[in-house]
Design a protein around this motif. Structure first.
Motif, PDB file in Angstrom:
ATOM      1  N   GLU A 192       0.831  -1.208   0.000  1.00 40.57           N
ATOM      2  CA  GLU A 192       0.000   0.000   0.000  1.00 40.57           C
ATOM      3  C   GLU A 192       0.865   1.258   0.000  1.00 40.57           C
ATOM      4  OE1 GLU A 192      -4.076  -1.262   2.385  1.00 40.57           O
ATOM      5  OE2 GLU A 192      -2.219  -1.037   3.544  1.00 40.57           O
ATOM      6  N   LEU A 193       1.931   1.233   0.782  1.00 42.08           N
ATOM      7  CA  LEU A 193       2.820   2.384   0.836  1.00 42.08           C
ATOM      8  C   LEU A 193       3.544   2.574  -0.497  1.00 42.08           C
ATOM      9  CD1 LEU A 193       4.176   4.681   2.302  1.00 42.08           C
ATOM     10  CD2 LEU A 193       5.755   3.050   3.335  1.00 42.08           C
ATOM     11  N   LEU A 194       4.007   1.498  -1.080  1.00 44.87           N
ATOM     12  CA  LEU A 194       4.693   1.582  -2.369  1.00 44.87           C
ATOM     13  C   LEU A 194       3.755   2.083  -3.466  1.00 44.87           C
ATOM     14  CD1 LEU A 194       6.783  -1.726  -2.259  1.00 44.87           C
ATOM     15  CD2 LEU A 194       7.617   0.611  -1.932  1.00 44.87           C
ATOM     16  N   LYS A 195       2.497   1.692  -3.380  1.00 47.43           N
ATOM     17  CA  LYS A 195       1.507   2.155  -4.360  1.00 47.43           C
ATOM     18  C   LYS A 195       1.316   3.661  -4.235  1.00 47.43           C
ATOM     19  CE  LYS A 195      -3.269   1.454  -5.922  1.00 47.43           C
ATOM     20  NZ  LYS A 195      -4.554   0.724  -5.690  1.00 47.43           N
ATOM     21  N   LYS A 196       1.243   4.163  -3.001  1.00 48.72           N
ATOM     22  CA  LYS A 196       1.076   5.595  -2.779  1.00 48.72           C
ATOM     23  C   LYS A 196       2.296   6.366  -3.304  1.00 48.72           C
ATOM     24  CE  LYS A 196      -1.645   7.675  -1.250  1.00 48.72           C
ATOM     25  NZ  LYS A 196      -2.680   8.510  -1.920  1.00 48.72           N
ATOM     26  N   ILE A 197       3.499   5.824  -3.069  1.00 47.52           N
ATOM     27  CA  ILE A 197       4.712   6.471  -3.574  1.00 47.52           C
ATOM     28  C   ILE A 197       4.692   6.519  -5.097  1.00 47.52           C
ATOM     29  CG2 ILE A 197       7.236   6.257  -3.757  1.00 47.52           C
ATOM     30  CD1 ILE A 197       7.176   4.991  -0.940  1.00 47.52           C
ATOM     31  N   ASP A 198       4.239   5.430  -5.708  1.00 49.46           N
ATOM     32  CA  ASP A 198       4.167   5.376  -7.176  1.00 49.46           C
ATOM     33  C   ASP A 198       3.204   6.440  -7.708  1.00 49.46           C
ATOM     34  OD1 ASP A 198       4.910   3.989  -9.688  1.00 49.46           O
ATOM     35  OD2 ASP A 198       2.778   3.486  -9.750  1.00 49.46           O
ATOM     36  N   GLU A 199       2.102   6.636  -7.004  1.00 47.85           N
ATOM     37  CA  GLU A 199       1.141   7.673  -7.412  1.00 47.85           C
ATOM     38  C   GLU A 199       1.797   9.051  -7.390  1.00 47.85           C
ATOM     39  OE1 GLU A 199      -2.272   7.508  -4.891  1.00 47.85           O
ATOM     40  OE2 GLU A 199      -2.826   5.461  -5.485  1.00 47.85           O
ATOM     41  N   LEU A 200       2.577   9.317  -6.342  1.00 51.47           N
ATOM     42  CA  LEU A 200       3.246  10.612  -6.215  1.00 51.47           C
ATOM     43  C   LEU A 200       4.357  10.763  -7.252  1.00 51.47           C
ATOM     44  CD1 LEU A 200       3.501  10.722  -2.306  1.00 51.47           C
ATOM     45  CD2 LEU A 200       1.880  11.967  -3.752  1.00 51.47           C
ATOM     46  N   ASN A 201       5.029   9.653  -7.559  1.00 50.52           N
ATOM     47  CA  ASN A 201       6.060   9.690  -8.605  1.00 50.52           C
ATOM     48  C   ASN A 201       5.479  10.136  -9.942  1.00 50.52           C
ATOM     49  OD1 ASN A 201       8.211   8.822  -7.007  1.00 50.52           O
ATOM     50  ND2 ASN A 201       7.920   6.663  -7.509  1.00 50.52           N
ATOM     51  N   ASN A 202       4.247   9.695 -10.210  1.00 56.33           N
ATOM     52  CA  ASN A 202       3.607   9.977 -11.502  1.00 56.33           C
ATOM     53  C   ASN A 202       2.729  11.228 -11.491  1.00 56.33           C
ATOM     54  OD1 ASN A 202       4.416   7.595 -13.210  1.00 56.33           O
ATOM     55  ND2 ASN A 202       3.492   6.489 -11.501  1.00 56.33           N
ATOM     56  N   ASP A 203       2.680  11.899 -10.351  1.00 56.38           N
ATOM     57  CA  ASP A 203       1.883  13.124 -10.231  1.00 56.38           C
ATOM     58  C   ASP A 203       2.757  14.319 -10.619  1.00 56.38           C
ATOM     59  OD1 ASP A 203       0.395  15.335  -9.481  1.00 56.38           O
ATOM     60  OD2 ASP A 203      -0.319  14.433  -7.612  1.00 56.38           O
ATOM     61  N   LYS A 204       2.434  14.952 -11.735  1.00 57.24           N
ATOM     62  CA  LYS A 204       3.262  16.046 -12.246  1.00 57.24           C
ATOM     63  C   LYS A 204       3.168  17.310 -11.391  1.00 57.24           C
ATOM     64  CE  LYS A 204       3.438  14.562 -17.062  1.00 57.24           C
ATOM     65  NZ  LYS A 204       3.212  14.931 -18.479  1.00 57.24           N
ATOM     66  N   THR A 205       2.224  17.346 -10.474  1.00 57.76           N
ATOM     67  CA  THR A 205       2.121  18.510  -9.588  1.00 57.76           C
ATOM     68  C   THR A 205       3.016  18.363  -8.359  1.00 57.76           C
ATOM     69  OG1 THR A 205       0.266  17.651  -8.268  1.00 57.76           O
ATOM     70  CG2 THR A 205      -0.279  18.819 -10.318  1.00 57.76           C
ATOM     71  N   VAL A 206       3.617  17.174  -8.221  1.00 62.73           N
ATOM     72  CA  VAL A 206       4.503  16.907  -7.073  1.00 62.73           C
ATOM     73  C   VAL A 206       5.959  16.951  -7.533  1.00 62.73           C
ATOM     74  CG1 VAL A 206       5.202  15.207  -5.345  1.00 62.73           C
ATOM     75  CG2 VAL A 206       2.780  15.503  -5.892  1.00 62.73           C
ATOM     76  N   ASP A 207       6.755  17.802  -6.904  1.00 59.34           N
ATOM     77  CA  ASP A 207       8.166  17.933  -7.271  1.00 59.34           C
ATOM     78  C   ASP A 207       9.097  17.227  -6.293  1.00 59.34           C
ATOM     79  OD1 ASP A 207       7.747  19.743  -9.543  1.00 59.34           O
ATOM     80  OD2 ASP A 207       7.125  21.192  -8.023  1.00 59.34           O
ATOM     81  N   GLY A 208       8.673  17.107  -5.039  1.00 61.12           N
ATOM     82  CA  GLY A 208       9.525  16.488  -4.031  1.00 61.12           C
ATOM     83  C   GLY A 208       8.745  15.545  -3.138  1.00 61.12           C
ATOM     84  N   ILE A 209       9.382  14.426  -2.784  1.00 60.86           N
ATOM     85  CA  ILE A 209       8.749  13.422  -1.919  1.00 60.86           C
ATOM     86  C   ILE A 209       9.687  13.127  -0.755  1.00 60.86           C
ATOM     87  CG2 ILE A 209       7.831  11.071  -1.767  1.00 60.86           C
ATOM     88  CD1 ILE A 209       7.413  11.192  -4.833  1.00 60.86           C
ATOM     89  N   LEU A 210       9.151  13.163   0.450  1.00 57.75           N
ATOM     90  CA  LEU A 210       9.910  12.838   1.664  1.00 57.75           C
ATOM     91  C   LEU A 210       9.149  11.768   2.433  1.00 57.75           C
ATOM     92  CD1 LEU A 210      11.483  15.331   4.185  1.00 57.75           C
ATOM     93  CD2 LEU A 210       9.971  13.548   4.992  1.00 57.75           C
ATOM     94  N   ILE A 211       9.795  10.655   2.693  1.00 53.69           N
ATOM     95  CA  ILE A 211       9.189   9.591   3.494  1.00 53.69           C
ATOM     96  C   ILE A 211       9.683   9.757   4.932  1.00 53.69           C
ATOM     97  CG2 ILE A 211       8.830   7.116   3.772  1.00 53.69           C
ATOM     98  CD1 ILE A 211       7.897   8.208   1.063  1.00 53.69           C
ATOM     99  N   GLN A 212       8.757   9.945   5.867  1.00 57.57           N
ATOM    100  CA  GLN A 212       9.164  10.109   7.264  1.00 57.57           C
ATOM    101  C   GLN A 212       9.661   8.775   7.821  1.00 57.57           C
ATOM    102  OE1 GLN A 212       9.095  13.165   9.181  1.00 57.57           O
ATOM    103  NE2 GLN A 212      10.476  11.807  10.287  1.00 57.57           N
ATOM    104  N   LEU A 213      10.911   8.740   8.210  1.00 57.81           N
ATOM    105  CA  LEU A 213      11.511   7.535   8.781  1.00 57.81           C
ATOM    106  C   LEU A 213      11.606   7.668  10.298  1.00 57.81           C
ATOM    107  CD1 LEU A 213      14.421   7.056   6.197  1.00 57.81           C
ATOM    108  CD2 LEU A 213      12.160   5.982   6.178  1.00 57.81           C
ATOM    109  N   PRO A 214      11.619   6.556  11.035  1.00 55.51           N
ATOM    110  CA  PRO A 214      11.609   5.176  10.537  1.00 55.51           C
ATOM    111  C   PRO A 214      10.203   4.722  10.160  1.00 55.51           C
ATOM    112  CG  PRO A 214      11.657   5.180  12.931  1.00 55.51           C
ATOM    113  CD  PRO A 214      11.751   6.612  12.520  1.00 55.51           C
ATOM    114  N   VAL A 215      10.151   3.670   9.346  1.00 55.18           N
ATOM    115  CA  VAL A 215       8.873   3.062   8.982  1.00 55.18           C
ATOM    116  C   VAL A 215       8.621   1.873   9.914  1.00 55.18           C
ATOM    117  CG1 VAL A 215       8.898   3.779   6.561  1.00 55.18           C
ATOM    118  CG2 VAL A 215      10.090   1.691   7.227  1.00 55.18           C
TER     119      VAL A 215
END
Length: 241
Positions: A24-47
């Motif tokens: 589910e988390l990887l799917k959400k990241i993939d959505e953000l990767n393909n969203d042209k309105t998103v320029d930066g992604i930060l995953i809050q660690l630790p998971v």
């Protein structure tokens, strides 16, 4: 979020429950990767333990990896190529630059070998031809003292309270404290402290950063810088320039 609002960067926090599956988390990241309105992604660690931190960091598009944790960006950093640098490491370098502290040819001790802080700081200083000694919390105290007393710059990021003591510091040395540890005072109050005996080292050091209020704000500022850089590069790609 507050910093982004102040500088005019549109930001969004996506909160997912601890029970979220890795898929589910990887799917959400993939959505953000393909969203042209998103320029930066930060995953809050630790998971959570059932999720692979490396797999998650690797899932982020390296062009949007404003944390600098993707293997592509880590690899470029080791080769001194233009890339996203982990924000805390970049903040430390910016502190040195803004304070006009020369690193070229200087002796530097970096205490802490984490892949997100200590290691990238060492790589950046090495690229500037500083002589870098990388120590950590398990370096024998007598060895750490030996190296630290000869250092022009000491950078500590271990989370060990009072690891850096006055007797380890050369007069006039620059000390940058990246450590963050929450302790309970004798009065029963909660307090955040760093790796350095601040009051003891302050009279000896030429420069010293406090905790909190030193490196922390710089980390946030560099996140904004990385995000702006990502936005510019993605815009250039989209415009074909």
């Amino acid at each position: 979020m507050i910093a982004a609002k102040k500088v005019g960067i549109k930001s969004q926090t996506i909160r997912m429950p601890a029970s979220t599956s890795e898929d589910e988390l990887l799917k959400k990241i993939d959505e953000l990767n393909n969203d042209k309105t998103v320029d930066g992604i930060l995953i809050q660690l630790p998971v959570p333990e059932h999720i692979s931190e490396r797999k998650v960091c690797q899932a982020v598009d390296p062009r949007k990896d404003v944390d600098g944790f993707h293997l592509t960006n880590i690899g470029k950093l080791t080769c001194n190529l233009d890339t996203f640098v982990p924000c805390t490491a970049l903040g430390v370098i910016e502190l040195l630059k803004r304070s006009h502290i020369k690193t070229f040819g200087k002796n530097v001790v970096v205490c802490g070998r984490s892949k997100n802080v200590g290691l990238p700081i060492s790589l950046l200083l090495h690229a500037d031809e500083a002589t870098v000694i990388l120590c950590h919390r398990n370096t024998p105290p007598e060895e750490l003292t030996f190296f630290a007393k000869r250092a022009d710059i000491i950078i500590s990021a271990t989370g060990v309270v009072n690891l850096i003591k006055p007797e380890m510091v050369k007069p006039g040395a620059c000390i940058i404290d990246v450590g963050i540890t929450r302790i309970t005072t004798p009065e029963g109050k909660s307090k955040i402290v760093g790796d350095v005996d601040f009051e003891g080292c302050k009279p000896i050091a030429g420069h010293i950063t406090p905790v909190p209020g030193g490196v922390g704000p710089m980390t946030v500022a560099m996140l904004m810088v990385n995000t702006l850089t990502a936005a510019k590069k993605l815009a250039e790609e989209q415009n074909g320039s």
